[in-house]
Design a protein around this motif. Structure first.
Motif, mmCIF file in Angstrom:
data_model
loop_
_atom_site.group_PDB
_atom_site.id
_atom_site.type_symbol
_atom_site.label_atom_id
_atom_site.label_comp_id
_atom_site.label_asym_id
_atom_site.label_seq_id
_atom_site.Cartn_x
_atom_site.Cartn_y
_atom_site.Cartn_z
ATOM 1 N N GLU A 106 0.788 -1.243 0.053
ATOM 2 C CA GLU A 106 -0.022 0.062 -0.068
ATOM 3 C C GLU A 106 0.978 1.139 -0.069
ATOM 4 N N GLY A 107 0.209 2.299 -0.303
ATOM 5 C CA GLY A 107 1.132 3.655 -0.113
ATOM 6 C C GLY A 107 1.751 3.949 -1.540
ATOM 7 N N TYR A 108 2.674 4.832 -1.398
ATOM 8 C CA TYR A 108 3.588 5.339 -2.450
ATOM 9 C C TYR A 108 4.983 4.692 -2.711
ATOM 10 N N ILE A 109 5.312 4.484 -4.008
ATOM 11 C CA ILE A 109 6.621 3.841 -4.273
ATOM 12 C C ILE A 109 7.279 5.117 -4.630
ATOM 13 N N THR A 110 8.405 5.642 -3.844
ATOM 14 C CA THR A 110 8.842 6.714 -4.217
ATOM 15 C C THR A 110 10.409 6.835 -4.661
ATOM 16 N N GLN A 111 10.867 5.459 -4.909
ATOM 17 C CA GLN A 111 12.408 5.173 -5.300
ATOM 18 C C GLN A 111 12.032 3.973 -6.342
ATOM 19 N N ASN A 112 13.274 3.863 -7.194
ATOM 20 C CA ASN A 112 13.013 2.694 -7.947
ATOM 21 C C ASN A 112 13.080 1.298 -7.365
ATOM 22 N N THR A 113 12.160 0.563 -7.570
ATOM 23 C CA THR A 113 11.802 -0.682 -6.965
ATOM 24 C C THR A 113 11.652 -1.859 -8.021
ATOM 25 N N VAL A 114 11.949 -3.014 -7.436
ATOM 26 C CA VAL A 114 11.912 -4.326 -8.347
ATOM 27 C C VAL A 114 11.001 -5.139 -7.402
ATOM 28 N N TRP A 115 9.749 -5.795 -7.880
ATOM 29 C CA TRP A 115 8.977 -6.606 -7.396
ATOM 30 C C TRP A 115 9.584 -8.266 -7.819
ATOM 31 N N THR A 116 10.354 -8.924 -7.139
ATOM 32 C CA THR A 116 11.055 -10.225 -7.675
ATOM 33 C C THR A 116 10.096 -11.318 -7.529
ATOM 34 N N LEU A 117 10.340 -12.389 -8.184
ATOM 35 C CA LEU A 117 9.602 -13.559 -8.194
ATOM 36 C C LEU A 117 9.787 -14.164 -6.839
ATOM 37 N N THR A 118 11.109 -14.009 -6.342
ATOM 38 C CA THR A 118 11.000 -14.737 -4.892
ATOM 39 C C THR A 118 10.195 -14.290 -3.774
ATOM 40 N N ASP A 119 9.740 -13.146 -4.042
ATOM 41 C CA ASP A 119 8.906 -12.278 -2.871
ATOM 42 C C ASP A 119 7.419 -12.299 -3.286
ATOM 43 N N SER A 120 7.003 -12.912 -4.613
ATOM 44 C CA SER A 120 5.802 -13.097 -5.050
ATOM 45 C C SER A 120 4.896 -14.232 -4.195
ATOM 46 N N PRO A 121 3.725 -14.033 -4.061
ATOM 47 C CA PRO A 121 2.673 -12.838 -4.537
ATOM 48 C C PRO A 121 2.766 -11.656 -3.783
ATOM 49 N N PHE A 122 2.393 -10.473 -4.558
ATOM 50 C CA PHE A 122 2.516 -9.214 -3.722
ATOM 51 C C PHE A 122 1.008 -8.963 -3.682
ATOM 52 N N VAL A 123 0.464 -8.743 -2.433
ATOM 53 C CA VAL A 123 -0.953 -8.545 -2.043
ATOM 54 C C VAL A 123 -1.200 -7.057 -1.844
ATOM 55 N N ILE A 124 -1.967 -6.393 -2.620
ATOM 56 C CA ILE A 124 -2.308 -4.851 -2.498
ATOM 57 C C ILE A 124 -3.458 -4.692 -1.467
ATOM 58 N N ILE A 125 -3.220 -3.904 -0.422
ATOM 59 C CA ILE A 125 -4.399 -3.760 0.361
ATOM 60 C C ILE A 125 -4.834 -2.314 0.448
ATOM 61 N N ARG A 126 -4.564 -1.579 -0.321
ATOM 62 C CA ARG A 126 -4.846 -0.202 -0.470
ATOM 63 C C ARG A 126 -4.119 0.558 -1.626
ATOM 64 N N ASP A 127 -4.492 1.353 -2.158
ATOM 65 C CA ASP A 127 -3.930 1.804 -3.503
ATOM 66 C C ASP A 127 -2.528 1.950 -3.426
ATOM 67 N N VAL A 128 -1.856 1.740 -4.636
ATOM 68 C CA VAL A 128 -0.590 1.811 -4.586
ATOM 69 C C VAL A 128 -0.148 2.734 -5.764
ATOM 70 N N THR A 129 0.749 3.657 -5.523
ATOM 71 C CA THR A 129 0.965 4.683 -6.647
ATOM 72 C C THR A 129 2.516 4.625 -6.545
ATOM 73 N N ILE A 130 2.774 4.707 -8.032
ATOM 74 C CA ILE A 130 4.166 4.819 -8.463
ATOM 75 C C ILE A 130 4.521 6.262 -8.645
ATOM 76 N N GLU A 131 5.104 7.223 -8.158
ATOM 77 C CA GLU A 131 5.466 8.396 -7.956
ATOM 78 C C GLU A 131 6.035 8.815 -9.310
ATOM 79 N N ALA A 132 5.930 10.043 -9.765
ATOM 80 C CA ALA A 132 6.631 10.524 -10.685
ATOM 81 C C ALA A 132 8.282 10.392 -10.802
#
Length: 181
Positions: free
Chosen positions: A1-27
């Motif tokens: 949930e929340g804001y992604i404010t720095q470059n981020t990688v979602w990896t297969l090792t950490d999958s699945p990713f469960v979204i529990i509120r809006d997620v925003t990739i910032e400009a």
């Protein structure tokens, strides 16, 4: 949930990713999702792309955006919403059980070789000035496959398989400069 404010990688090792509120990739920020990752939405939430989303799966290992329910239904989550001119890419992705699978509102996105299915409203909803290419996708079992509305421009739709949608395959409503092959 929340804001992604720095470059981020979602990896297969950490999958699945469960979204529990809006997620925003910032400009000026990039979220990269590895092949095979599952992104599951635990309710009426969106992935909002104000920056850049790079979701490049493979034919053997697509990236899946879906409901987190055991018995999913169309409309379980809201949308992947592109709202910025930074170039994003969805390739070999599965987008299913959303209200609108993908929303492009003044966005810059390439959507290719993906399956967009079982959306309550539209597989792809497009409005505003865009630089969008939608090609070689399978878009099925939505209310509308692709809905282009308002003063949309800069959209290319080509070589898609669009079928079994409840109302229309492609609905162009007052669209300018939209190219369909």
């Amino acid at each position: 949930e929340g804001y992604i404010t720095q470059n981020t990688v979602w990896t297969l090792t950490d999958s699945p990713f469960v979204i529990i509120r809006d997620v925003t990739i910032e400009a000026n920020t990039t979220l990269t999702i590895e092949p095979g990752v599952e992104v599951r939405f635990g309710g009426n939430f969106s992935l909002v792309v104000e920056g850049k989303l790079i979701a490049e799966g493979t034919k053997e290992n697509p990236i899946t955006f879906t409901s987190n329910k055991l018995q999913p239904n169309p409309g379980d989550w809201v949308s992947i919403n592109f709202t910025n001119s930074q170039p994003s890419c969805l390739e070999y992705c599965v987008i299913e059980y959303a209200e609108n699978g993908i929303t492009i509102d003044n966005g810059n996105v390439l959507i290719t070789k993906s399956n967009i299915t079982n959306s309550l409203q539209n597989g792809v909803y497009i409005t505003g000035n865009n630089d969008a290419s939608i090609s070689e996708n399978r878009i099925e079992s939505n209310l509308n496959g692709i809905f282009v509305t308002g003063n949309s421009s800069g959209v290319t739709i080509q070589q898609n398989n669009i079928y079994f949608n409840n109302e229309t395959g492609i609905r162009l409503y007052s669209a300018n400069n939209t190219h369909v092959d």
